[in-house]
Design an enzyme around this catalytic site. Structure first.
Site, PDB file in Angstrom:
ATOM      1  N   SER A   5      15.937 -53.974  70.811  1.00  0.00           N
ATOM      2  CA  SER A   5      15.719 -53.869  69.368  1.00  0.00           C
ATOM      3  C   SER A   5      14.401 -54.559  69.041  1.00  0.00           C
ATOM      4  O   SER A   5      13.960 -55.460  69.781  1.00  0.00           O
ATOM      5  CB  SER A   5      16.856 -54.555  68.606  1.00  0.00           C
ATOM      6  OG  SER A   5      16.538 -54.738  67.231  1.00  0.00           O
ATOM      7  N   TYR A  11      23.201 -61.233  67.322  1.00  0.00           N
ATOM      8  CA  TYR A  11      22.714 -59.893  67.647  1.00  0.00           C
ATOM      9  C   TYR A  11      21.266 -59.973  68.120  1.00  0.00           C
ATOM     10  O   TYR A  11      20.906 -59.414  69.158  1.00  0.00           O
ATOM     11  CB  TYR A  11      22.818 -58.979  66.426  1.00  0.00           C
ATOM     12  CG  TYR A  11      22.232 -57.606  66.666  1.00  0.00           C
ATOM     13  CD1 TYR A  11      22.990 -56.594  67.242  1.00  0.00           C
ATOM     14  CD2 TYR A  11      20.900 -57.323  66.331  1.00  0.00           C
ATOM     15  CE1 TYR A  11      22.457 -55.341  67.483  1.00  0.00           C
ATOM     16  CE2 TYR A  11      20.357 -56.063  66.563  1.00  0.00           C
ATOM     17  CZ  TYR A  11      21.138 -55.086  67.137  1.00  0.00           C
ATOM     18  OH  TYR A  11      20.593 -53.840  67.376  1.00  0.00           O
TER      19      TYR A  11
END
Length: 247
Positions: free
Chosen positions: A137, A150
């Site tokens: 990400s 995350y």
């Protein structure tokens, strides 16, 4: 990575980026198998999209072992594995109760990736044109402070991918890291944010990059470079502040 004639297995392919990527790979002439925890959803996708699916929970080592046996038995030409499965949850680090959420995120996003690759890598080492694609990400490079675990797991996936690439450098297995920006899926809170990159645009650009750059180590759409290049362009602090400006 060649973009046709592969047999591709995606974990976490029942929604969002995973499902749309599976559709694009199918349309390019690949055999695609997806996985997820809900058999009813997999059955619906098989009926509507013609994409085979198997049940898999990447947080369960036994489930991964069973999935490996099923996929490699039914699809012995398997040569590409994409580790798409992941969850994104907001956390308040001032509340000790967040630890349960944090452990779940680590179990799925990081350990799920490691478990999957541990199971499938020896098999891929025996296949021509083999590819491992991990999914990190933009938040691996600049954290979103409302989703701290995350962001941390995606940073870990990035680091793990780099080590994996170097260890497999002389094996013929290509290791690619797909680095999404914020994309309009239901990953966070189940509601797509209209300010994020449209899903179709992200997948279109990503697939074109794979086609145009078959030897690429990272797939970086233009929109993610604001985060990916922040540190190397000496603007990390200002980028952290800009990303988290609403706090």
């Amino acid at each position: 990575m060649k973009t046709t004639g592969n047999t591709i297995f995606l974990t976490g392919g029942t929604s969002g980026i995973g499902l749309e990527l599976a559709r694009r790979f199918r349309d390019l002439g690949n055999t695609v198998i997806i996985s997820g925890r809900r058999k009813d959803l997999l059955d619906r996708i098989a009926a509507e999209d013609g994409i085979a699916g198997i049940t898999l929970d990447v947080a369960d080592p036994d489930s991964i072992t069973a999935a490996f046996e099923t996929v490699t038995t039914e699809h012995p030409d398997l040569n590409v594995v994409v580790t798409m499965a992941g969850i994104m949850v907001e956390e308040d680090l001032r509340d000790p109760a967040h630890l349960t959420t944090s452990e779940q995120i680590i179990d799925i996003n990081l350990l799920g990736t490691i478990r999957t690759l541990t199971a499938f890598t020896p098999y891929l080492l025996t296949k021509p044109d083999a590819v491992i694609m991990t999914v990190s990400s933009g938040l691996a490079f600049v954290p979103l402070v409302d989703t701290p675990t995350y962001s941390a797991t995606k940073a870990a996936v990035h680091s793990y991918t780099q080590s994996l690439r170097i260890q497999l450098a002389d094996t013929g297995v290509q290791v690619i890291e797909l680095v999404p920006p914020a994309v309009q899926t239901g990953l966070l809170n189940g509601v797509p944010n209209p300010e994020w990159m449209p899903l179709d645009e992200f997948v279109d650009e990503s697939v074109k990059l794979i086609q145009d750059q078959p030897d690429a180590e990272e797939i970086l759409v233009n929109r993610v470079r604001f985060l990916r290049d922040a540190e190397r362009e000496n603007r990390y602090d200002t980028t952290v502040a800009a990303l988290n400006h609403s706090r």
